[in-house]
Write an enzyme that holds these catalytic residues in place. Structure first.
Site, PDB file in Angstrom:
ATOM      1  N   TYR A 103       0.827  -1.216   0.000  1.00 57.81           N
ATOM      2  CA  TYR A 103       0.000   0.000   0.000  1.00 57.81           C
ATOM      3  C   TYR A 103       0.861   1.266   0.000  1.00 57.81           C
ATOM      4  O   TYR A 103       2.071   1.193   0.128  1.00 57.81           O
ATOM      5  CB  TYR A 103      -1.062  -0.011   1.097  1.00 57.81           C
ATOM      6  CG  TYR A 103      -0.698  -0.076   2.555  1.00 57.81           C
ATOM      7  CD1 TYR A 103       0.591   0.054   3.024  1.00 57.81           C
ATOM      8  CD2 TYR A 103      -1.716  -0.272   3.494  1.00 57.81           C
ATOM      9  CE1 TYR A 103       0.862   0.010   4.391  1.00 57.81           C
ATOM     10  CE2 TYR A 103      -1.458  -0.331   4.861  1.00 57.81           C
ATOM     11  CZ  TYR A 103      -0.159  -0.181   5.297  1.00 57.81           C
ATOM     12  OH  TYR A 103       0.097  -0.238   6.636  1.00 57.81           O
ATOM     13  N   GLU A 104       0.219   2.376  -0.180  1.00 50.84           N
ATOM     14  CA  GLU A 104       0.938   3.664  -0.344  1.00 50.84           C
ATOM     15  C   GLU A 104       1.958   3.589  -1.476  1.00 50.84           C
ATOM     16  O   GLU A 104       3.015   4.199  -1.403  1.00 50.84           O
ATOM     17  CB  GLU A 104       1.644   4.068   0.955  1.00 50.84           C
ATOM     18  CG  GLU A 104       0.795   4.789   1.963  1.00 50.84           C
ATOM     19  CD  GLU A 104       0.257   6.127   1.447  1.00 50.84           C
ATOM     20  OE1 GLU A 104      -0.953   6.328   1.611  1.00 50.84           O
ATOM     21  OE2 GLU A 104       1.002   6.928   0.875  1.00 50.84           O
ATOM     22  N   GLY A 105       1.635   2.842  -2.539  1.00 49.33           N
ATOM     23  CA  GLY A 105       2.567   2.653  -3.654  1.00 49.33           C
ATOM     24  C   GLY A 105       3.453   1.451  -3.409  1.00 49.33           C
ATOM     25  O   GLY A 105       4.227   1.425  -2.454  1.00 49.33           O
ATOM     26  N   GLN A 129       7.436   2.859  -5.960  1.00 43.46           N
ATOM     27  CA  GLN A 129       8.441   3.685  -5.280  1.00 43.46           C
ATOM     28  C   GLN A 129       9.717   3.769  -6.121  1.00 43.46           C
ATOM     29  O   GLN A 129      10.354   4.817  -6.203  1.00 43.46           O
ATOM     30  CB  GLN A 129       8.815   3.082  -3.908  1.00 43.46           C
ATOM     31  CG  GLN A 129       7.657   2.916  -2.941  1.00 43.46           C
ATOM     32  CD  GLN A 129       6.949   4.210  -2.607  1.00 43.46           C
ATOM     33  OE1 GLN A 129       7.561   5.275  -2.590  1.00 43.46           O
ATOM     34  NE2 GLN A 129       5.648   4.128  -2.386  1.00 43.46           N
TER      35      GLN A 129
END
Lengths: 608, 608
Positions: free
Chosen positions: B444-446, B451
């Site tokens: 999650y969050e990329g 990233q």
């Protein structure tokens, strides 16, 4: 839920084109029936069972788990019926002698079966799988009466079996086993008392009886591992005709709540003066246990490729379907809102890593399985000298296979989730289950650390001073020789392998010399040494697949398969480019001084 | 269940001795109150809350999970009470302005708090954690009325907040967002219709209201990412005084069954003409969303060290207690049946790996947190130029922190299980939960892949042609310079770092030149490039800790801490010996030709 298809194309390629299985089968006492046609039919049968019956129960079995109630264990919905199918198909006795109702086929066919059933539903496959160690023990060490009593129902699958080693205070260190076995003077049987934990298939509702093989001490036995004997302890007692009589006093106290393999029952078994029968010689139980350790560990190594393959199939399907972003090199699917993620290089890298692991690991295991075939036949023939020789040969591969392939299987399973992004974390897609199920493989049947000590300490240094590495290097050199000047991909692989083989020998020598001065060096280097060995060995088996594929394309005999062969060469190239370089990091860590591991005071690992 | 203790000794060491936090705080507009004494008191308070209230709910929360019933979500037993404690302690407003009831302390203190609460109970910490993005959005983009309506109850923790980005068809690729927002001409509000998934803390019973920040399209907006606007959608509507009125038509359709973080509710939210308020400018929603992306991603990077630390503490305690086998160098505990496993080199290697990850990662994050402090203050002060400059600086660290540290956190969590052997797989010991909880962090969050594209594609190549790498190399060189000729451990580290810095720049240049010709090179190299960068950067932060420790031992000022400082130098030596070499494998893979990734036909990845 990912749809599982048995990778028969690859299995057949390895058996026929790469590893010469059929000439090998012809040379075996029990190989005459294993013709290409028969083997094909068997593979199709296993595939059908696995795809249609076992795989659909995997996700639901995980969700439901096993139920424990007052000593009884109920397996998840559908497992009983599936097990009936399995028994009815005669799948349990594939590789056991005909006199016990088996089909007397080579052991390797049983391992290949185990890969397919295990990929479809690992938890299910553990119930029949755990019987294998029990059957092998009775087959080799059982008295005539014991064979008469136990073999046939075990071989048919009517009964199942277990191996009861671990106790709360010890798993690896079996010298600490406390379960005691007291002789009953009246009938020569024993009374076993103690607690065993982590007993896979230790209690369940699939069979009417469960035959436990139990490690225990006879009072007065020497301390440590030389005072351990083996016992047969049936869940339900039987009379001399093998008929079931009363319930033995071995009871399931509970089952474990585990991260994965949740449909496989992991029992705590309490032995309360349970009736048992000595099998094999008094105090030589551990030795006996180790006879089939190599085969058992290959059975666990399989789990690495099972989960690698299952995760690969799941994530590949998703990667072709999920649309996200555009390829950096320009739109690939201009008609869609975005390109399928398989176009993105990093996704391809993950998929190719999974494929390289699954198919590279399969080749490694299939190679070792041929040695297992020969060893099993020597055992059945009672040729202990040959048996020992094959066991030694196999013993070099076993820790690498078990240690390395299960670690990589876990990587593949995690990549399966990674390809799915956040969706990989959700139960219904089945990918997180694969990762949870795969996680046990580096822990049981000896952790990776234990495998690595077995490899470096026992197999490589103690028993033959690096001879196994020199032997395998010879295999590499003779493979490489005709390709060393070649400009194609196989030539490049051959050259890289030769360099690695030289490096492998030097590293081994360096550790051998260092270990003479610093006893901690073996344990400090061992896991990296094992991983290094695995990467080089897998490299050889990828190069071999590439070489055979190139030859088949060249010969034009199987033109319709050229896409397949080309993809094999491409996967091998990927392996050499992207995965084999990891060996260098392992080498560097393996040959590091022990100082950075050993210098810290035990009490200074943290300060809170 | 592992007992968690906040690693205050290490936190204080980093703040005081390594990263000069207190001079930094003095230079901040909101730093005057953050004196060493105050910060100590805050840390003790968070530690107490986390150890005594949150940690004990971690295992039970995982076992029970969240309950969904007709649109309502109930959190596990004890969560409501724990959240009350959390709110009563004023922990939610630590770093927000006083005018909204906050304590106006630097942002970094909030991040340190999040590490401690997150290590104790990651699932719990997500409820207040998710509010942060929402609060930051309102703070920066909200109108005066919106701030008046929403800030105070969010800052106190009376209400919580969410970020609603993901939809079934898209997560990473937000250009595909479909949720639509139609203007209500009467009052200027909007009606939002659509489905959002994976909404953490999207529905729960901890607060009386939940404020959703929602990405949606206004009809007629441009296609793609330039047509997305941000909306505030409260679960319960409020009047102009901020009083709760009627229920808004946003409903929780279900919650996900996940591999881990099971006590954290992950909601499917259905917006059915729900009332929403535009926040920020029309069609500039995605840009606004990215303002605090860096801080949010550092919050997720934290998860890497949380699970690394928790797993380390659990496995260290077990390694000291579990007796198995004898050390190869001779009995260490002759009075026991066997030696504790901490004596075995491979177990030490696993523990030191965990420590190196937890404490190395912490130093990296604490360094970046100082930049976040400055950026936040620039934002509050409305100094957009400075804000941008700090955001750019932070933007280089963020993908490395998020990508690299969460991958290593997962490794540490898995090692925690590995130290436990089979027991690691059993729920009651808590180690497998850490591994399951940790697994989400790379998704999650990329994802790590995203990233890595952010780092290599955007930050390194596109925005500054490798300048960030050159800048960080300068930091390395100036650190290394005084030590280059030194014979101690820091000298050796300094020399190794300089070599890596040179290699890093060459690799960057090579990729930059290659990418001009081959568009796929960036995606093909990116993950390895990110991991390489992480290892080198962590190496710098370990060398820095070793240097400061050596100086403190030398100066004799903190003699009672010499054991601690020595252990820091020893862990740094371990890092350079055993973990940093991995960078080489990543380098080799990163600079490989794209051919082995790209040549395979999409349809030839497998043949079944």
């Amino acid at each position: 839920m990912p749809v599982y298809k048995a990778p028969l194309r690859d299995i057949k390629f390895l058996m026929r084109d790469v590893l010469d299985y059929f000439p090998h089968y012809k040379s075996l006492a029990n190989g005459a029936d294993a013709t290409p046609d028969t083997v094909d039919a068997i593979l199709e049968g296993i595939a059908t069972l696995s795809e249609d019956v076992l795989a659909p129960l995997s996700l639901s079995g995980d969700k439901e788990g096993c139920h424990f109630n007052a000593g009884e264990v109920t397996t998840p919905k559908g497992f009983k019926e599936a097990y009936k199918y399995y028994v009815a198909g005669g799948w349990q006795g594939l590789s056991f002698p005909e006199e016990y109702g088996g089909q007397n086929l080579p052991t390797s066919i049983n391992l290949i079966k185990a890969e397919i059933t295990g990929s479809a539903n690992w938890s299910f496959s553990m119930y029949p799988g755990l019987s294998m160690g029990c059957i092998n023990t009775v087959l080799e060490y059982g008295s005539d009466l014991q064979k008469k009593q136990f073999m046939s129902p075990l071989v048919s699958g009517q009964w199942s079996g277990t191996m009861c080693l671990t106790e709360p205070q010890c798993g690896t260190d079996l010298a600490q086993v406390k379960t005691k076995a007291e002789l009953n003077q009246e009938d020569g049987s024993y009374r076993l008392t103690g607690t065993k934990i982590f007993i896979s298939a230790g209690e369940h509702d699939l069979t009417e009886n469960i035959i436990h093989i139990v490690l225990a001490r006879i009072p007065g036995a020497p301390e440590g591992t030389r005072g351990i004997s083996l016992f047969i302890v049936p869940k339900v007692n039987i009379d001399s005709d093998g008929k079931l009589t009363d319930r033995n006093s071995v009871n399931c106290g509970s089952i474990e709540h585990k991260m994965g393999i949740r449909a496989s029952s992991t029992a705590v078994l309490n032995f309360d003066a349970a009736t048992g029968y000595l099998i094999g010689k008094e105090n030589e139980g551990l030795q006996a246990m180790f006879t089939f350790m190599n085969t058992a560990r290959i059975g666990t190594a399989l789990q690495g490729i099972c989960h690698a393959e299952a995760a690969f199939q799941g994530s590949l399907a998703y990667a072709k379907e999920r649309l996200s972003m555009r390829a950096l090199s320009g739109k690939k699917q201009p008609e869609s809102v975005a390109d399928a993620i398989i176009w993105h290089p990093d996704v391809r890298k993950m998929l190719l890593t999974q494929r390289a692991i699954a198919e590279g690991g399969r080749a490694m295991i299939f190679h070792a399985a041929k040695i297992a075939d020969k060893m099993f036949n020597a055992t059945v023939a009672g040729d202990t000298k040959k048996q020992q020789a094959y066991d030694d040969e196999l013993g070099f591969y076993t820790p690498i296979l078990k240690g390395f392939i299960t670690e990589l299987g876990l990587e593949s399973a995690n990549l399966g989730m990674q390809v799915f992004g956040g969706h990989g974390y959700i139960h219904e897609h089945g990918m997180e289950q694969i990762a949870r199920d795969a996680r046990i493989a580096t822990l049981y049947e000896g952790t990776t650390g234990i495998q690595s000590l077995d490899l470096l300490g026992r197999k490589v240094l103690m028993s033959n001073k690096g001879q196994s590495i020199r032997d395998f290097s010879k295999v590499i050199f003779s493979f490489a020789k005709p390709h060393l000047l070649s400009r194609g991909p196989v030539g490049s692989m051959a050259r890289k392998l030769c360099k690695r083989a030289v490096e492998w020998n030097i590293m081994t020598l360096r550790i051998m010399l260092g270990a003479a001065k610093d006893r901690e060096l073996v344990g400090s280097a061992s896991v990296d040494y094992l991983m290094y060995s695995g990467y080089v060995m897998m490299g050889y088996f990828w190069a071999l697949q590439a070489e055979k594929s190139a030859a088949l394309i060249e010969s034009g005999t199987g033109e319709e398969s050229n896409d397949f062969y080309t993809s094999k060469i491409q996967t091998a190239e990927f392996y050499f480019d992207r995965l084999l370089p990891r060996a260098s990091a392992h080498k560097q860590s393996a040959v590091s001084s022990t100082k950075s591991l050993m210098q810290m005071d035990n009490e200074h690992f943290n300060f809170l």
